[in-house]
Motif scaffolding. Sequence first.
Motif, PDB file in Angstrom:
ATOM      1  N   LYS A   1       0.830  -1.214   0.000  1.00  0.00           N
ATOM      2  CA  LYS A   1       0.000   0.000   0.000  1.00  0.00           C
ATOM      3  C   LYS A   1       0.863   1.262   0.000  1.00  0.00           C
ATOM      4  O   LYS A   1       0.662   2.163  -0.817  1.00  0.00           O
ATOM      5  CB  LYS A   1      -0.923   0.026   1.224  1.00  0.00           C
TER       6      LYS A   1
ATOM      7  N   VAL B   1      -4.564   5.806   4.996  1.00  0.00           N
ATOM      8  CA  VAL B   1      -4.102   4.449   4.716  1.00  0.00           C
ATOM      9  C   VAL B   1      -3.999   3.659   6.017  1.00  0.00           C
ATOM     10  O   VAL B   1      -3.530   4.182   7.033  1.00  0.00           O
ATOM     11  CB  VAL B   1      -2.719   4.470   4.024  1.00  0.00           C
TER      12      VAL B   1
ATOM     13  N   ILE C   1      -6.812  -2.401  -1.418  1.00  0.00           N
ATOM     14  CA  ILE C   1      -5.578  -2.822  -2.088  1.00  0.00           C
ATOM     15  C   ILE C   1      -5.283  -4.255  -1.678  1.00  0.00           C
ATOM     16  O   ILE C   1      -5.001  -4.544  -0.513  1.00  0.00           O
ATOM     17  CB  ILE C   1      -4.385  -1.924  -1.717  1.00  0.00           C
TER      18      ILE C   1
END
Length: 477
Positions: A44, A155, A181
Amino acid sequence: MARFVGRTRELRILDEELARVSRTPDDDRPGRCLLVRGRRRVGKSRLIETFVDRSGAAALYFTASGVPTEAELAGLRRDAQESSLPARDLLGAGQPSNWDDALRLLAASLPEDTPSVVVIDELPYLMDDDHAFEGTLQRAWDRHLSRKPVLLILVGSDLSMMEALDDYRRPFHQRGREMVIGPLTPLDLASMLDLEAADAFDAYLVTGGLPLICTDWEAGQDLWGFLERSLANPTSPLLVSAERSLAAEFPEHVQARTVLSAIGSGERTFTNIAKAAGGIASAPLQRSLTSLTRKRVVAGELPLSTRPSKERRYHITDPYLRFWLRFLAPSMAEIERGRGDLTLERIRRDWTTWRGRAVEPVIKEALARKLPDEHLPAAPAIGGYWTRTNDVELDIVGADRSPVAGRLLFVGSVKWLERCPFDEHDLVELQRHRAALTSEPVPTIAVSRSGVSCRGLHTSYEPHDLLEAWADSARVP
């Protein structure tokens, strides 16, 4: 730095999100927010860093580290000073002592008329039980950040916490769009490693599609060449990635690690996991399984049929971790003393049997992505069926819902062997097990690594058919 591979779909999505910021200069709220989640070590951060570098936009990348607030804010000021924001000195000069002030100053640092990117990585480190940071973030977004042409990217690797961020009961609900992801897919591996379809699935079962491991696999190299080279190097990504990931996920939960090792060794039922974990009592085992399931490291599945069942079975969700726990973790001492050849021989001996079971969740995922097609309808639920004594077992069951189906859509068998196709004997076994499950003429299917040599199936799938399921794997709901 390791070469960056794949991720063309994900980069396209990020580019499109930034373009939407750029296309709305007259909007009083041009800002956009992405909530990016995925398991540890799927790449990521590397993906987002690559996107930021390629975008050319003014950007700030901040990574939380789980330290006290004062230290986190010092890290933010330091990262701001090193960023490409035009007013990057504002945060340092303001010396904010809390997140309200820090996010307000951050918004003031952003350009008014050109797009910028702000990344807060490892966001779950900033989240707490009373949702205080989430409330602070929500106020800053509504009052300041969203009024700037900024793409805010949040994130996190803790999947449950990142999903909870957008829960309707939480302060930041509906402020951002979710982006998942995943690891590199079998289709990605076939392309980047120059592998045939069946070999790409082998590579996926060993690497889990983790980019750091995949970049250590030379294009055109076969499975055994990769394993021989990796096992000869105790610091290879194949050997060390799992331990680092587990240390981050479960820094103090020794019991969860013990339970995970028991499942990784091949135990699937509650009773057998308890025995393999040293006779752990029922209550603490249940707590560990609940924690592992909540973190999506382990999945607990019930037989899929029209009748309720309590015969739950557990498996490791990450293919790489499943491989590492089964073959590598118990052998680390001999690998470190230079006897990786012993480990490799052990893998060779047990590979076919282990792979036959390990590939089943991957095949179910492929079918879930692929269907409907010209042979089968979409199946809202795809699982398996078994009895306590395993006298009846079906690798694949498609149904209208789970765990108790209203209607069965198809049943199937997986045969994943080299040079050994699905044959008449396998078909008879499949039909016998179907008859034990239902009296209805439910379509039968086979998934075979080496094709089919009999008639009587509704349809069948081979490795190249399954690869098509990952033609577009990145998604933003």
